[in-house]
Design a protein around this motif. Structure first.
Motif, short mmCIF file in Angstrom:
data_model
loop_
_atom_site.label_atom_id
_atom_site.label_comp_id
_atom_site.label_asym_id
_atom_site.label_seq_id
_atom_site.Cartn_x
_atom_site.Cartn_y
_atom_site.Cartn_z
N LYS B 3 33.75 27.67 38.66
CA LYS B 3 34.00 28.43 37.26
C LYS B 3 34.80 27.46 36.25
CE LYS B 3 34.80 32.76 35.91
NZ LYS B 3 34.64 34.18 36.31
N ARG B 7 35.00 25.39 32.68
CA ARG B 7 35.69 25.75 31.46
C ARG B 7 35.93 24.80 30.54
NH1 ARG B 7 40.89 27.40 33.87
NH2 ARG B 7 41.36 25.13 33.62
N VAL B 33 40.28 35.92 22.82
CA VAL B 33 39.24 35.38 23.96
C VAL B 33 37.99 36.08 23.98
CG1 VAL B 33 39.88 37.05 25.93
CG2 VAL B 33 39.44 34.74 26.56
N GLN B 34 37.96 37.40 23.55
CA GLN B 34 36.52 38.13 23.26
C GLN B 34 35.82 37.63 22.23
OE1 GLN B 34 36.03 40.16 25.76
NE2 GLN B 34 38.01 40.05 26.61
N LYS B 37 34.51 34.33 23.22
CA LYS B 37 33.15 34.46 24.25
C LYS B 37 32.20 34.96 23.75
CE LYS B 37 34.57 35.74 28.80
NZ LYS B 37 35.08 37.09 29.81
N GLU B 47 37.71 31.18 31.90
CA GLU B 47 38.59 32.31 32.46
C GLU B 47 39.42 32.86 31.62
OE1 GLU B 47 41.01 30.43 35.51
OE2 GLU B 47 39.73 31.46 37.05
N GLU B 48 39.64 34.10 31.55
CA GLU B 48 40.44 34.80 30.39
C GLU B 48 41.75 34.16 30.34
OE1 GLU B 48 40.13 38.76 30.38
OE2 GLU B 48 37.99 38.92 29.90
N GLY B 49 42.20 34.19 31.67
CA GLY B 49 43.72 33.54 31.61
C GLY B 49 44.15 32.17 31.14
N SER B 50 43.05 31.38 31.02
CA SER B 50 43.39 30.12 30.97
C SER B 50 43.72 29.90 29.56
CB SER B 50 42.17 29.18 31.38
OG SER B 50 40.95 29.53 30.40
N TYR B 52 46.18 31.60 28.08
CA TYR B 52 47.37 31.54 27.87
C TYR B 52 48.28 30.35 27.88
CZ TYR B 52 46.85 36.54 27.12
OH TYR B 52 46.19 37.59 26.61
N PRO B 53 47.99 29.46 28.98
CA PRO B 53 48.77 28.07 28.90
C PRO B 53 48.39 27.28 27.59
CG PRO B 53 47.57 28.69 31.10
CD PRO B 53 47.33 29.65 30.29
#
Lengths: 887, 113
Positions: B3, B7, B33-34, B37, B47-50, B52-53
């Protein structure tokens, strides 16, 4: 200073990030619950959607960092903690590394002092080269005062050139005399070397002319200034008595400068034109092109390479060979970088130091393999830690860096201790140099070059030791490792194979060093057994300096006669004699251009034949057999008319030059006169014990006198040599206290110098080879002990199933034996190749000597079996019940 | 792990989408992020977290600024706004992206037979 602000505000930034991520997850969970998902499922789903929280936070934080540096410091902190946690492991690793790095640094500091930095204190020393004349057969010679002047005046590729001659001076009043080594130099000496005075001045323009004996001035060294004048400026302008003449001190050389011979120290520099003043008034040598007594040092002109200058020097030497055909026919000249120059200790140390450095390199490789082995063993027990880190999202590169950081820490600590060892051992270069005749050697400084070498070594060691364990780190499958909770630290077959390979490599390297040491030991042993052609036992020798006392021929002769008579009366003394050169000692390369009646030399034949000036009775005292004719007698002088110059030649001389007819009565031309051969003596070893026979001749002391060479007195005694030595010094002093006596020793000791290189090579290499073998066996022991511990379970099962102790022993020991044999075979093959390079340094030993290889094989197998025995014994004592429970 | 390979289509794509989205309307991370998507019709697997960086990078480069506040649902949120530099950057990126896309599609056009 944006980045500075960033560092300080980072805590808040990180806080924001974690808050934000937490809020994100909460919001997601809330939404999922609102959509009808049970709470714990919602939490899991939120996390799944989000990804690896820890890894993402770290990546987010890394944006604000300088990741390379900061993660390095993290690794460093963690590494330090790891090392502190395992003090035994750390101590063993650091000490082993310290030993390996320490020996390398020490040997390198010797090389640096002797070969890399041969002229400390000089400006741009790499531009200074040695100019050497070459005899027709290519043998390197010094230059004469006149040749040197011509080279200086006519060479274009050379910026400036100076000449120097080392000499032992007698300094002080008539009653208190100190022997001080100095150099007679041309006036521009310090300019050529680019040295500035510490105090006072160097030679002025006026003091640089060719006028003989006109400038009684000297420059003294910094150590001499400190020890004799308390570094007082009043020394400048003070008078100093040298060889009974008064000189004025004009300046002090800087502290780090110690003359123009690599590795040797001088304390006094006087103009070469003062030769007559320090040499009993005779200075005809300055006017004789054949008297090649000076070393020549040249500074290359800016932008000129040594190869270019060499071409010009050769061309000019050929022109001189034609223009001054009577003295220079067949002579050539060339340039050498200082480390390749032939006059100085560097030439005799080049070979031994290269061998030592190579062996130290091998030793260091063994050390690296050993530490790598330790690290691999530890890596097995750390696999859990690595797996956990990987599971948390650490990339493999990060683990590799972690391991490398830890080995770097070990290497740095090892290098620190190693450097301390090197500093402690820096005085040890003296071991390498025979003590007789040569001015004391400078203590090699631990300079920037040595420090850089050590740092580079530490980095290299860190990579070498760390690479294999680092690449192993994180190789294992994370899931497998984490699942495998039952066994405490299993190691994969791969790690075991690697460790086995390392042990094989260690044994192979140790075998190479052992073979090298074995060859040198045997060579030394054989060389010591070679009969030199004279009997060096029960003889005391002492050197007296006539030039220091200002003696002329008559005075020297009368002193020598009276000393001989006095010594002959000593109890126990059976024979007395003197000559100007001790065979197999250092120096004494005096030669004369000869012409032998009835012999036509070949086109490039070297007719510069070595000679010794001897007194009557010398041959019987030395027990050198007189084969035909007669010995010299007291009538072979310059007063009995008709004056008939005579010489005695050796067998090889006869074989080469007098192939037909009788040798006795043959006329030989030298020193501008015709000599008659009156005797033939047996060949002896003159310079090296392993030399091929060389033509040689002897002339009587009453006919050929060289005050600068002085004389060596020999006393053969039936009693103790020590008594004879005491008598020698006492009687010489009693006759005339102004005649300095030095190098009082036994003849055996003074010829030991010729074997010195052999002895040093044999003893130092033995120590290093022993250490290599020991380290290799520790490595072997480690692997064996570990493998037995790993196989406790298996052994237990075998015993339960009825295996006999012998079977167990065979299983365990066969591994060790296989490693050892593989190492032996590989090492022997490598040694065969490597030792070819040292064959020229060996005396009567072939590099493929079967005895040495057999001995090395036996020793290695014996020690290796001992290293396997302890683990094997442990295996035998395994209690099956305990072993089966060993999970 | 597959996944995460899908990304990022290419480096900088995520940043470009964030800037574009935030330019229209300041948003906090979750909403952002929503939105991405949804807008991509769930075609882009992010990946939702990605996120943030990437947000941290944009913050550091001064293309975005962030402020803590309270959302309509009474939740503590950190809202991102585009800066002037961010708008300029977005413009440049979009232009170069369009050029690249143009180039690629020209190559991919079926050969006329």
């Amino acid at each position: 200073m944006n980045w500075l602000k960033r560092i300080f505000s980072r805590e808040r930034l990180y806080g924001d990030l974690s808050d934000e991520i937490r809020e994100h997850l909460d919001e997601k969970v809330e939404e999922l619950i609102a959509n009808g998902m049970p709470e714990h499922e919602a939490r899991l789903a939120a996390r799944r959607e989000f990804g690896n929280v820890l890894a993402i936070s770290e990546r987010g934080r890394e944006v604000w960092q300088f990741p390379a540096i900061e993660s390095f410091f993290t690794d460093l902190r963690f590494g330090l903690r790891q090392l502190r946690k395992n003090p035994a492991f750390s101590a063993v690793a650091i000490l082993t590394l310290a030993f390996g790095i320490g020996t390398n640094t020490t040997v390198f500091s010797w090389i640096s002092a002797v070969l890399l930095n041969p002229l400390p204190g000089a400006t741009h020393p790499e531009r200074v080269v040695a100019l050497e004349e070459l005899a027709p057969d290519g043998e390197s010679k010094r230059t004469s005062y006149l040749d040197g002047r011509d080279f200086r005046d006519y060479l274009k590729q050379i910026d400036s050139m100076t000449i120097a001659r080392e000499m032992a001076f007698a300094v002080g009043s008539d009653t208190v005399i100190e022997r001080v080594w100095g150099e007679l130099v041309s006036g521009n000496y310090f300019d050529v070397l680019g040295v500035q005075p510490e105090a006072g001045r160097f030679f002025s323009i006026a003091e640089r002319d060719d006028a003989p004996n006109a400038h009684p001035v000297v420059v003294i060294s910094h150590p001499y200034w400190t020890s004799h004048y308390h570094s007082d400026l009043s020394a400048i302008g003070a008078n100093i008595r040298i060889n009974r003449r008064t000189f004025t001190i004009i300046g002090v050389a800087p502290e780090n400068f110690h003359g123009s011979m690599p590795g040797e120290t001088f304390d006094i520099w006087a103009p070469a034109t003062m030769l007559g003043q320090v040499n009993s008034g005779s200075d005809w040598m300055l006017q004789d092109r054949k008297t090649r007594m000076f070393r020549a040092l040249a500074r290359l002109a800016p932008g000129v390479r040594i190869e270019q200058a060499r071409v010009e020097v050769q061309a000019f030497a050929h022109r001189m060979a034609v223009a001054d055909a009577d003295t220079n026919e067949g002579m050539s000249a060339t340039l050498f970088p200082m480390w390749q120059a032939h006059h100085g200790i560097q030439m005799s140390l080049l070979g031994p130091l290269s061998v030592l450095m190579s062996v130290c390199g091998l030793l260091l490789l063994i050390v690296c393999a050993n530490v790598a082995n330790l690290l691999l063993a530890r890596a097995t027990s750390r696999q859990k830690e690595f797996s956990v880190r990987m599971a948390l999202g650490a990339p493999r590169s990060r683990l590799v860096r972690q391991v490398l950081t830890e080995t770097l820490l070990l290497a740095i600590a090892g290098a620190g201790f190693g450097l301390l060892t090197a500093i402690w051992l820096s005085d040890s270069l003296r071991w390498l140099v025979p003590g007789t005749g040569i001015p004391s050697l400078a203590r090699p400084p631990i300079d920037v070059r040595v420090l850089l070498f050590t740092v580079a070594l530490a980095l290299g060691v860190a990579v070498l030791t760390g690479l294999v364990p680092a690449l192993q780190a994180g190789r294992e499958n994370v899931n497998e490792m984490l699942k495998d909770r039952s066994r405490s630290g299993t190691s994969s077959a791969r790690t075991r194979r690697l460790r086995g390979l390392l042990v094989v490599a260690e044994v192979a390297l140790a075998v190479i060093t052992l073979v090298g040491a074995g060859l040198f030991v045997k060579s030394f042993h054989l060389a010591r057994g070679i009969h030199p052609g004279f009997d060096p036992n029960n003889v005391a020798v002492a050197h007296v300096s006539f030039s220091a006392a200002g003696y002329n021929l008559q005075q020297a002769d009368s002193f020598s006669q009276r000393l001989q008579e006095q010594l002959a009366r000593e109890p126990g003394v059976t024979a007395v004699g003197y000559s100007d050169f001790v065979p197999l000692s250092i120096g004494g390369d005096s030669w004369e251009d000869l012409e032998v009646q009835g012999y036509v030399p070949g086109a490039s034949e070297n007719m510069k034949i070595y000679r010794t000036v001897v007194a009557p009775g010398y041959f019987s005292m030395m027990k050198i057999p007189l084969l035909s004719g007669r010995d010299f007698n007291l009538q072979d002088d310059k007063t009995h008319t008709p004056i008939q110059p005579v010489m005695i030649v050796n067998q090889e001389f006869v074989r080469r030059f007098i192939s037909t007819g009788d040798a006795i009565g043959r006329k030989v031309h030298g020193w501008g006169a015709w000599f008659t051969v009156v005797g033939v003596v047996q060949d002896i070893k003159y310079f090296r014990v392993n030399e091929a026979p060389i033509p040689y001749f002897y002339v009587p002391a009453r006919q050929i006198y060289r005050p600068e060479d002085g004389a060596t007195f020999y006393v053969r005694t039936g009693g103790a040599v020590e008594q004879a030595m005491i008598a020698l010094r006492r009687e010489a002093q009693a006759l005339d206290p102004a005649v300095p006596v030095f190098n009082v020793s036994s003849l055996n000791d003074s010829i030991a110098g010729s074997l010195f290189g052999q002895k040093i090579a044999a003893s130092l290499l033995s120590v290093l080879a022993g250490a290599s073998l020991l380290l290799a066996c520790i490595g072997l022991y480690g692997v064996m002990a570990y493998s037995v511990a790993q196989r406790t379970n298996e052994i237990g099962i075998r015993v339960t199933l009825g295996a006999q102790p012998a079977d167990i022993l065979k299983t365990v020991a066969s591994d060790g034996l296989i490693f050892t044999l593989a190492g032996l075979v590989l090492g022997s093959i490598a040694a065969m190749v490597a030792t070819r390079m040292i064959s020229s340094m060996l005396v009567s030993v072939s590099p493929a000597d079967p005895v040495v290889y057999a001995a090395v094989t036996a020793i290695t197998i014996f020690i290796a079996m001992a290293a396997t025995a302890i683990p094997a014994y442990r295996a035998l004592r395994v209690d099956p019940m305990v072993a089966l429970r060993y999970e | 792990m597959k996944k995460s390979e899908q990304r990022d289509l290419f480096p900088g794509a995520l940043e470009m989408m964030i800037l574009r989205t935030v330019k229209r309307q300041p948003l906090h991370g979750y909403a952002l992020v929503q939105h991405i998507k949804r807008a991509s019709n769930d075609l882009l697997q992010i990946e939702e977290g990605s996120l943030y960086p990437a947000l941290q990078r944009l913050l550091k480069d001064g293309l975005l600024k962030a402020e803590w506040g309270v959302s309509a649902t009474n939740r503590r949120v950190r809202t991102y706004k585009i800066t002037a530099a961010g708008e300029k950057h977005l413009e440049r990126e979009v232009t170069s992206f369009e050029k690249m896309l143009d180039g690629i599609s020209r190559v991919l056009v079926p050969v006329k037979s």
